[in-house]
Scaffold this motif. Structure first.
Motif, PDB file in Angstrom:
ATOM      1  N   LEU A 169       0.810  -1.218   0.000  1.00 33.34           N
ATOM      2  CA  LEU A 169       0.000   0.000   0.000  1.00 33.34           C
ATOM      3  C   LEU A 169       0.844   1.269   0.000  1.00 33.34           C
ATOM      4  N   THR A 170       2.011   1.220   0.624  1.00 35.54           N
ATOM      5  CA  THR A 170       2.805   2.442   0.810  1.00 35.54           C
ATOM      6  C   THR A 170       3.935   2.592  -0.196  1.00 35.54           C
ATOM      7  N   SER A 171       3.979   1.734  -1.218  1.00 31.08           N
ATOM      8  CA  SER A 171       5.110   1.774  -2.151  1.00 31.08           C
ATOM      9  C   SER A 171       4.745   2.278  -3.534  1.00 31.08           C
ATOM     10  N   GLY A 172       3.534   2.766  -3.715  1.00 28.80           N
ATOM     11  CA  GLY A 172       3.136   3.259  -5.026  1.00 28.80           C
ATOM     12  C   GLY A 172       3.696   4.634  -5.311  1.00 28.80           C
ATOM     13  N   PRO A 173       3.621   5.086  -6.558  1.00 29.97           N
ATOM     14  CA  PRO A 173       4.063   6.442  -6.907  1.00 29.97           C
ATOM     15  C   PRO A 173       3.312   7.486  -6.094  1.00 29.97           C
ATOM     16  N   SER A 174       3.912   8.660  -5.960  1.00 31.42           N
ATOM     17  CA  SER A 174       3.324   9.710  -5.118  1.00 31.42           C
ATOM     18  C   SER A 174       1.931  10.107  -5.566  1.00 31.42           C
ATOM     19  N   GLU A 175       1.658   9.992  -6.870  1.00 30.70           N
ATOM     20  CA  GLU A 175       0.340  10.410  -7.370  1.00 30.70           C
ATOM     21  C   GLU A 175      -0.715   9.313  -7.267  1.00 30.70           C
ATOM     22  N   SER A 176      -0.305   8.100  -6.841  1.00 35.90           N
ATOM     23  CA  SER A 176      -1.260   7.000  -6.777  1.00 35.90           C
ATOM     24  C   SER A 176      -2.032   7.025  -5.467  1.00 35.90           C
ATOM     25  N   SER A 177      -3.129   6.267  -5.413  1.00 31.88           N
ATOM     26  CA  SER A 177      -3.960   6.207  -4.211  1.00 31.88           C
ATOM     27  C   SER A 177      -4.115   4.757  -3.764  1.00 31.88           C
ATOM     28  N   SER A 178      -4.301   4.565  -2.447  1.00 30.70           N
ATOM     29  CA  SER A 178      -4.376   3.226  -1.879  1.00 30.70           C
ATOM     30  C   SER A 178      -5.546   3.129  -0.920  1.00 30.70           C
ATOM     31  N   LEU A 179      -6.132   1.930  -0.872  1.00 27.99           N
ATOM     32  CA  LEU A 179      -7.279   1.668   0.011  1.00 27.99           C
ATOM     33  C   LEU A 179      -7.013   0.404   0.811  1.00 27.99           C
ATOM     34  N   PHE A 180      -7.161   0.510   2.130  1.00 25.89           N
ATOM     35  CA  PHE A 180      -7.028  -0.627   3.049  1.00 25.89           C
ATOM     36  C   PHE A 180      -8.433  -0.991   3.528  1.00 25.89           C
ATOM     37  N   VAL A 181      -8.904  -2.181   3.141  1.00 21.56           N
ATOM     38  CA  VAL A 181     -10.198  -2.684   3.622  1.00 21.56           C
ATOM     39  C   VAL A 181      -9.902  -3.639   4.771  1.00 21.56           C
ATOM     40  N   ASN A 182     -10.112  -3.180   5.982  1.00 22.88           N
ATOM     41  CA  ASN A 182      -9.791  -3.993   7.160  1.00 22.88           C
ATOM     42  C   ASN A 182     -11.057  -4.626   7.717  1.00 22.88           C
ATOM     43  N   LEU A 183     -11.092  -5.946   7.721  1.00 30.46           N
ATOM     44  CA  LEU A 183     -12.268  -6.695   8.151  1.00 30.46           C
ATOM     45  C   LEU A 183     -12.063  -7.383   9.499  1.00 30.46           C
ATOM     46  N   GLU A 184     -10.877  -7.218  10.077  1.00 29.64           N
ATOM     47  CA  GLU A 184     -10.605  -7.897  11.346  1.00 29.64           C
ATOM     48  C   GLU A 184     -10.097  -6.912  12.391  1.00 29.64           C
ATOM     49  N   GLU A 185      -8.892  -6.374  12.194  1.00 23.56           N
ATOM     50  CA  GLU A 185      -8.357  -5.377  13.118  1.00 23.56           C
ATOM     51  C   GLU A 185      -8.975  -4.015  12.829  1.00 23.56           C
ATOM     52  N   SER A 186      -9.149  -3.225  13.876  1.00 26.40           N
ATOM     53  CA  SER A 186      -9.681  -1.880  13.697  1.00 26.40           C
ATOM     54  C   SER A 186      -8.636  -0.981  13.043  1.00 26.40           C
ATOM     55  N   GLU A 187      -9.085   0.114  12.460  1.00 25.00           N
ATOM     56  CA  GLU A 187      -8.157   1.046  11.817  1.00 25.00           C
ATOM     57  C   GLU A 187      -7.122   1.570  12.808  1.00 25.00           C
ATOM     58  N   SER A 188      -7.552   1.884  14.009  1.00 17.68           N
ATOM     59  CA  SER A 188      -6.605   2.411  15.001  1.00 17.68           C
ATOM     60  C   SER A 188      -5.524   1.388  15.339  1.00 17.68           C
ATOM     61  N   ASP A 189      -5.913   0.105  15.460  1.00 20.83           N
ATOM     62  CA  ASP A 189      -4.927  -0.936  15.749  1.00 20.83           C
ATOM     63  C   ASP A 189      -3.975  -1.127  14.571  1.00 20.83           C
ATOM     64  N   VAL A 190      -4.528  -1.107  13.358  1.00 20.56           N
ATOM     65  CA  VAL A 190      -3.686  -1.264  12.171  1.00 20.56           C
ATOM     66  C   VAL A 190      -2.656  -0.147  12.097  1.00 20.56           C
ATOM     67  N   ARG A 191      -3.106   1.089  12.304  1.00 23.31           N
ATOM     68  CA  ARG A 191      -2.184   2.227  12.231  1.00 23.31           C
ATOM     69  C   ARG A 191      -1.118   2.162  13.328  1.00 23.31           C
ATOM     70  N   ALA A 192      -1.515   1.755  14.521  1.00 27.07           N
ATOM     71  CA  ALA A 192      -0.552   1.668  15.626  1.00 27.07           C
ATOM     72  C   ALA A 192       0.496   0.599  15.345  1.00 27.07           C
ATOM     73  N   ASN A 193       0.049  -0.565  14.859  1.00 28.94           N
ATOM     74  CA  ASN A 193       0.994  -1.642  14.550  1.00 28.94           C
ATOM     75  C   ASN A 193       1.925  -1.257  13.406  1.00 28.94           C
ATOM     76  N   ALA A 194       1.364  -0.560  12.406  1.00 31.34           N
ATOM     77  CA  ALA A 194       2.179  -0.148  11.263  1.00 31.34           C
ATOM     78  C   ALA A 194       3.240   0.867  11.683  1.00 31.34           C
ATOM     79  N   GLU A 195       2.896   1.732  12.617  1.00 26.49           N
ATOM     80  CA  GLU A 195       3.834   2.756  13.063  1.00 26.49           C
ATOM     81  C   GLU A 195       5.064   2.143  13.723  1.00 26.49           C
ATOM     82  N   THR A 196       4.894   1.036  14.447  1.00 30.66           N
ATOM     83  CA  THR A 196       6.030   0.384  15.106  1.00 30.66           C
ATOM     84  C   THR A 196       7.024  -0.163  14.089  1.00 30.66           C
TER      85      THR A 196
END
Length: 488
Positions: free
Chosen positions: A48-75
């Motif tokens: 999701l984070t490796s596309g060109p600067s002009e591209s867009s990405s969508l994370f469809v999370n069906l298990e972990e909440s967005e806040s948990d995903v963002r916290a884990n990704a930050e580590t």
């Protein structure tokens, strides 16, 4: 779409892109499967984070909440600031209210429709990259298997029409295998745990070839690193066939001039006999020609080697400072064979190392945590790669016997060697001495005598052939009538 369909879509993991011959084919759908903890979600975050600067990405999370995903990704250092989310994870109210989680239920049951929600969000954002984690959660929310397959097929066709590149994870179980998802996806990545750590393989990839095998995976503080299996036959470069001198005239005489470039030499002998010192002597001579060498220390640390080299007139510290020598400590159990091969490849391909010494084979074996066949296969691949690249290879093999029955090598790698140089302790007149000899040389003839070998503060000294002796290989030679007490 922002990304050009004419080029590959990077996964964000260099080693995995190498396995895929450049990356994902844009506009297709790929499945990531594996047991918990193998790195499926992390792989998706790379994507999701490796596309060109002009591209867009969508994370469809069906298990972990967005806040948990963002916290884990930050580590792990992932910046998800530019990633859009469609958070359809189960909320705590689904349990505190005593209700079942029916986010994707039959049409007659009230509740949000996951597929409709994804459809709406994708039409709104028109993303280039979509990551669904995990898609198999929809199976649990579908009324039956038929409905699940129908909805998944429709969803994949919808993404293809939109031109999005999609990655989704699968959580297969014996009761609910994911074979149906493998059929509808354009490619499959399998993450597994092995005796040596983690691995990834690509059993299916439409539209392109891939590198076969189980490729080593390491999860670090910076995400996933993939180390492709080394296939030596695809690597080569032109080089001049020439003799590489040791810088010690008597050693060169034994070797009929030296060792040939692009060959493998095994230095064999008991501990302390001088194998590493002899190997660094070849590197000292190479430094004088302006060539770069590399030593990988499995059984000794860098500081000890530097100090020992200086004491025997091998200016290793100066060589390191001038860039003609690199010395790397390798902790065997911390590196898989593929990781180690990647280290060597970097030194050869990016820094033009012309001599590589592995010291020693026993330590390398520990990194395999397997049997002798694994050692032979991995070391053979690495050796063939180095030979194809015109690199002179030195393998240090420590045998157990100090004296007694002659043991040419311990690790059963003699068949890999173009040259075998052995060092031997001798007991003569109550004094421990050393001898050097050549057991094998594929490319030319060699001197079939033994010579006394000594390491002094001025460097390596090799005497005249040991004549007038018998039983030298036993370690306790006897003088014949023609022999002399000094053994020279």
């Amino acid at each position: 779409m922002a990304e050009d369909d004419e080029r590959r879509c990077t996964t964000g993991i260099d080693g995995l892109d190498t396995v895929l011959h450049g990356g994902l084919v844009p506009g297709r759908t790929y499945m990531v499967t594996g047991r918990p903890g193998t790195g499926k979600t992390i792989l998706g975050q790379h994507f999701l984070t490796s596309g060109p600067s002009e591209s867009s990405s969508l994370f469809v999370n069906l298990e972990e909440s967005e806040s948990d995903v963002r916290a884990n990704a930050e580590t792990l250092g992932f910046d998800l600031e530019g990633v859009e989310f469609l958070d359809m994870s189960p909320g705590s109210e689904a349990f505190t209210d005593g209700q079942q989680y029916e986010i994707f239920a039959p049409s007659e049951v009230e509740g949000p429709d996951v597929v409709s929600a994804i459809d709406e969000r994708v039409r709104e954002l028109d993303p280039d990259r979509v990551f669904i984690d995990p898609l198999t959660q929809l199976r649990n929310l579908s009324p039956d298997t038929y409905q699940f397959r129908k909805q998944i097929n429709g969803l994949i066709q919808f993404f293809r029409q939109r031109g999005a590149t999609v990655l989704f994870t699968s959580q297969a179980t014996p009761e609910s295998p994911d074979d149906d998802l493998q059929y509808v996806s354009d490619g499959t990545f399998e993450l597994t745990r092995t005796e040596n750590g983690r691995a990834i393989s690509v059993p299916k990839f439409r539209g392109s070839g891939t590198e076969d095998g189980h490729h080593s995976v390491r999860i670090t503080d910076e995400g996933i690193q993939v180390y492709p299996v080394l296939h030596p036959e695809v690597h080569s470069q032109d080089f001049t066939s020439e003799v590489v001198s040791s810088g010690v005239p008597e050693v060169d005489q034994l070797l009929n001039g030296g060792v040939e470039r692009g060959t493998v030499t095994v230095l064999s002998g008991p501990t302390g006999v001088g194998k590493t010192t002899l190997g660094t002597q070849f590197m000292k001579e190479a430094a004088g020609r302006g060539e770069r060498s590399a030593i990988y220390m499995f059984e000794e640390n860098r500081a000890t080697l530097l100090a020992r080299c200086e004491s025997v007139n091998v200016p290793a510290k100066t060589m390191v400072e001038r860039g003609t020598l690199t010395i790397k400590d390798v902790t065997p159990l911390d590196k898989s064979p593929a990781e180690f091969a990647a280290m060597v490849r970097e030194e050869v391909e990016q820094r033009d190392a012309r001599i590589v010494m592995i010291d020693g084979i026993d330590g390398y074996r520990l990194s395999l945590q397997g049997d002798e066949a694994d050692l032979e296969r991995e070391l053979n691949s690495l050796g063939r790669y180095l030979k194809n690249m015109g690199v002179t290879v030195i393998l240090v093999d420590c045998v157990d016997n100090v004296t007694g029955q002659f043991q040419p090598t311990k690790s059963k790698v003699s068949y890999l060697a173009d040259n075998i140089v052995f060092l031997r302790y001798l007991e003569m007149n109550g004094r421990l001495r050393k001898a050097i000899g050549i057991l094998k040389k594929r490319t030319s003839d060699f001197e079939r005598t033994l010579r006394e070998f000594e390491i002094t503060q001025h460097g390596i000294t090799v005497g005249k052939p040991l004549t007038g002796l018998r039983g030298v290989l036993s370690g306790t030679p006897e003088f014949t009538d023609e022999g002399s007490a000094d053994g020279r």
